[in-house]
Design an enzyme around this catalytic site. Structure first.
Site, PDB file in Angstrom:
ATOM      1  N   LYS A 254       6.343 -91.848  22.241  1.00  0.00           N
ATOM      2  CA  LYS A 254       7.205 -93.036  22.219  1.00  0.00           C
ATOM      3  C   LYS A 254       8.042 -93.100  23.493  1.00  0.00           C
ATOM      4  O   LYS A 254       8.226 -94.171  24.080  1.00  0.00           O
ATOM      5  CB  LYS A 254       8.092 -92.982  20.974  1.00  0.00           C
ATOM      6  CG  LYS A 254       9.106 -94.107  20.843  1.00  0.00           C
ATOM      7  CD  LYS A 254       9.712 -94.127  19.451  1.00  0.00           C
ATOM      8  CE  LYS A 254      10.535 -92.899  19.147  1.00  0.00           C
ATOM      9  NZ  LYS A 254      11.884 -92.917  19.775  1.00  0.00           N
ATOM     10  N   SER A 255       8.566 -91.966  23.914  1.00  0.00           N
ATOM     11  CA  SER A 255       9.418 -91.920  25.102  1.00  0.00           C
ATOM     12  C   SER A 255       8.651 -92.341  26.359  1.00  0.00           C
ATOM     13  O   SER A 255       9.125 -93.160  27.154  1.00  0.00           O
ATOM     14  CB  SER A 255       9.981 -90.515  25.303  1.00  0.00           C
ATOM     15  OG  SER A 255      10.786 -90.133  24.214  1.00  0.00           O
TER      16      SER A 255
ATOM     17  N   SER B  22      20.521 -89.318  27.755  1.00  0.00           N
ATOM     18  CA  SER B  22      19.704 -89.540  28.955  1.00  0.00           C
ATOM     19  C   SER B  22      19.104 -90.936  28.977  1.00  0.00           C
ATOM     20  O   SER B  22      18.674 -91.418  30.030  1.00  0.00           O
ATOM     21  CB  SER B  22      18.589 -88.501  29.029  1.00  0.00           C
ATOM     22  OG  SER B  22      17.705 -88.645  27.928  1.00  0.00           O
ATOM     23  N   GLN B  23      19.059 -91.609  27.822  1.00  0.00           N
ATOM     24  CA  GLN B  23      18.484 -92.955  27.791  1.00  0.00           C
ATOM     25  C   GLN B  23      19.293 -93.940  28.628  1.00  0.00           C
ATOM     26  O   GLN B  23      18.734 -94.868  29.211  1.00  0.00           O
ATOM     27  CB  GLN B  23      18.362 -93.447  26.346  1.00  0.00           C
ATOM     28  CG  GLN B  23      17.308 -92.709  25.543  1.00  0.00           C
ATOM     29  CD  GLN B  23      17.251 -93.164  24.101  1.00  0.00           C
ATOM     30  OE1 GLN B  23      17.864 -94.156  23.719  1.00  0.00           O
ATOM     31  NE2 GLN B  23      16.514 -92.443  23.280  1.00  0.00           N
TER      32      GLN B  23
ATOM     33  N   ASP C 215      16.095 -83.861  19.767  1.00  0.00           N
ATOM     34  CA  ASP C 215      15.324 -84.518  18.708  1.00  0.00           C
ATOM     35  C   ASP C 215      14.572 -83.541  17.811  1.00  0.00           C
ATOM     36  O   ASP C 215      14.074 -83.940  16.753  1.00  0.00           O
ATOM     37  CB  ASP C 215      14.333 -85.514  19.307  1.00  0.00           C
ATOM     38  CG  ASP C 215      14.996 -86.826  19.704  1.00  0.00           C
ATOM     39  OD1 ASP C 215      16.138 -87.072  19.254  1.00  0.00           O
ATOM     40  OD2 ASP C 215      14.382 -87.610  20.452  1.00  0.00           O
TER      41      ASP C 215
ATOM     42  N   ARG D  99      22.965 -87.515  12.552  1.00  0.00           N
ATOM     43  CA  ARG D  99      21.965 -86.553  12.101  1.00  0.00           C
ATOM     44  C   ARG D  99      22.561 -85.219  11.680  1.00  0.00           C
ATOM     45  O   ARG D  99      22.012 -84.537  10.804  1.00  0.00           O
ATOM     46  CB  ARG D  99      20.905 -86.343  13.196  1.00  0.00           C
ATOM     47  CG  ARG D  99      19.966 -87.529  13.316  1.00  0.00           C
ATOM     48  CD  ARG D  99      18.926 -87.371  14.397  1.00  0.00           C
ATOM     49  NE  ARG D  99      17.954 -88.449  14.316  1.00  0.00           N
ATOM     50  CZ  ARG D  99      17.078 -88.739  15.268  1.00  0.00           C
ATOM     51  NH1 ARG D  99      17.071 -88.028  16.387  1.00  0.00           N
ATOM     52  NH2 ARG D  99      16.226 -89.729  15.119  1.00  0.00           N
TER      53      ARG D  99
END
EC number: 2.5.1.19
Length: 410
Positions: A23-24, A146-147, A292, A323
Site C-alpha cells: 500500500k505504501s 513520515s507521511q 505498523d 492503537r
C-alpha cells in the site's frame, strides 16, 4: 461482518500465498504517475486505500472523500495544493476528521499554498485551491509521521524550484523517507539526504519507465505471527518480496528470528519457517522505524507466553484508532498483563489465554489481522472483520487457505 476463528485441525502448516503490492509503495507510485504520466505501475495494491488514492488523483474540482485512508489524506493535500487550477475539498471518515494535519498544512502554507480548514483548525476537511508554488525551502519537526515528509517530497519535483526540506530534531520512520527518495531516484529525480536536510530537484518530465511494486511487508507480518505460534517445522512461502526491500517493515525477518522463525529469500519469494522455540522470554524492540508492526508483535508475544517491551510508538496515537489504547483494551480482555504509555507498550509473561473472546477492531484493519493468529491458541470472534479491506481484502480467504476455520456469525 462478525467472524469466528478456530485453528486448523493440523497445526503443522505448509502453504504458498501471493500478497498484492505494498500500500505504501503503491500510493507513492500513483502520485508520481499523476505528475509524470510516462510512468507505468505493476503489482498495484488491491487495498481500499489504493483505490481511493486512484480515484482522488483524477478529480479536478469538488469533493474528494478518502474515507479512512490516512496516507491518501497526507499525500493528496500536497498534490492538490501544487496543482494550479484545481479546487477541491479533501475529506474523509469521522475518524479522519480527528486526525491532525496542521503540521503539513502550515508547511504548505509557508510555501505559498492556499488551504483552509472546513471545520476545526488543524483537522480535515480541507479546502484547497491549487497554485503555482515557487518557494522552495521549508522545515518540519523530524519526529512527526513520515507521511507528512513523504507528501512534500513526492510533490517536490513538480515545483518550479524543487524543494529543500529541513527536519528539526530526531527523525522518525527513516525507512519510509528513504522509500520515497528511492522511488524518486528510480524515475530519474535528483535528490539528496544529508544530516537533517533533504533536497529534491525539479523535473518537467521523465522517461518511460515501469515501477514494480513489492508485495506488502505489513501484510506479511500476520503470517510471521502465524508461523511463530504454530508447530516447529511449519512454513509459509509468500511472494513477491525483495531482499533489498524499500519497506521499513522488512525488519520483521530480523525481529522474528528471536521468536524462532527463520526467513529464506529465493526467486522473489520468502519462506518463513518455524525452526525452534523463542530465543528470548522478553522481546525488546524499538519500532520507531516500523510502528505498523507493533500490534502483530505484541499479539505474537502474548500467544507465545513471553513478555515484550516495544518503544518508538508515539505515532500510533493518531492512526485509524489510538492503537496503543486499543491494544491495551483487547489484550486485557484475553488476560494479558499489559501496560501502555503514549509511546511504548510493556507486556509481562503470561501462560493463560482466555477463550471465546470477541475482539473489537475500532475501524482499524491492523487490529483485526494482528489478533487473528491467536486462533491457533484459542477460539476468537472478530467484530467488524470486513475492515481488513483497507489494506488486505483477501486476508480471510488466505487464512482459509491455511485451513483456519473462518465462519460468519450473527
Amino acid at each position: 461482518m462478525k467472524l469466528k476463528l478456530s485453528a486448523p485441525s493440523k497445526t503443522l502448516l505448509k502453504s504458498n500465498i501471493q500478497i498484492t503490492g505494498s500500500k505504501s509503495e503503491t500510493n507513492r507510485s500513483l502520485l508520481l504517475q499523476a505528475l509524470f504520466p510516462s510512468i507505468g505501475i505493476e503489482n498495484l495494491s488491491n487495498s481500499d486505500d489504493a483505490q481511493v488514492m486512484q480515484k482522488g488523483l483524477k478529480i479536478d474540482k469538488g469533493v474528494v472523500d478518502i474515507h479512512h485512508a490516512g496516507t491518501a489524506m497526507r499525500f493528496l493535500t500536497s498534490f492538490f495544493a501544487c496543482q494550479e487550477g484545481k479546487e477541491i475539498t479533501l475529506t474523509g471518515s469521522q475518524r479522519m476528521t480527528e486526525r491532525p494535519v496542521k503540521v503539513l498544512v502550515e508547511a504548505l502554507r509557508s510555501l505559498g499554498a492556499d488551504i483552509e480548514y472546513g471545520q476545526n483548525e488543524g483537522y480535515p476537511p480541507l479546502h484547497i485551491k491549487g497554485k503555482k508554488i515557487t518557494k522552495n525551502k521549508v522545515s518540519l519537526p523530524a519526529n512527526i509521521s513520515s507521511q507528512y515528509i513523504s507528501s512534500l517530497l513526492l510533490t517536490a519535483p513538480s515545483l518550479e524550484n524543487g524543494l529543500e526540506l529541513d527536519l528539526v530534531g530526531k527523525i522518525t520512520s527513516v525507512p519510509y523517507i528513504k522509500m520515497t527518495l528511492a522511488l524518486l531516484s528510480q524515475i530519474g529525480i535528483q535528490n539528496e539526504f544529508e544530516g537533517n536536510t533533504i533536497k529534491v530537484w525539479p523535473k518537467t518530465d521523465v522517461a518511460n519507465i515501469s515501477l514494480v511494486v513489492e508485495s506488502d511487508w505489513s501484510s506479511a507480518s500476520y503470517f510471521y505471527s502465524i508461523v511463530a505460534l504454530s508447530d516447529v517445522g511449519s512454513s509459509i512461502t509468500l511472494s513477491a518480496y525483495k531482499e533489498d526491500s524499500l519497506q521499513g517493515d522488512s525488519v520483521l525477518a530480523t525481529i522474528y528470528r528471536q521468536l524462532g522463525v527463520e526467513t529464506t529469500f529465493s526467486n522473489n519469494s520468502i519462506e518463513i519457517k518455524k525452526t525452534g522455540e523463542s530465543k528470548t522470554d522478553n522481546l525488546m524492540v524499538d519500532l520507531a522505524d516500523a510502528p505498523d508492526i507493533a500490534q502483530t508483535i505484541s499479539v505474537t508475544c502474548f500467544g507465545l507466553g513471553i513478555g515484550c517491551h516495544l518503544t518508538g510508538l508515539h505515532t500510533l496515537k493518531i492512526k485509524e484508532t489510538d492503537r496503543l489504547e486499543a491494544l491495551n483494551t483487547e489484550l486485557s480482555k484475553l488476560g494479558a498483563p499489559i501496560s501502555v504509555t503514549d509511546k511504548d507498550l510493556t507486556l509481562k509473561t503470561s501462560e493463560s489465554i482466555k477463550s471465546d473472546v470477541a475482539i473489537d477492531t475500532y475501524n482499524d484493519h491492523r487490529m483485526a489481522m494482528a489478533f487473528a493468529p491467536l486462533a491457533l491458541k484459542t477460539d476468537l470472534v472478530v467484530n467488524d472483520a470486513g475492515v481488513v479491506s483497507k489494506s488486505y481484502p483477501d486476508f480471510w480467504n488466505d487464512l482459509r487457505q491455511l485451513q483456519f476455520e473462518v465462519s460468519q456469525v450473527d
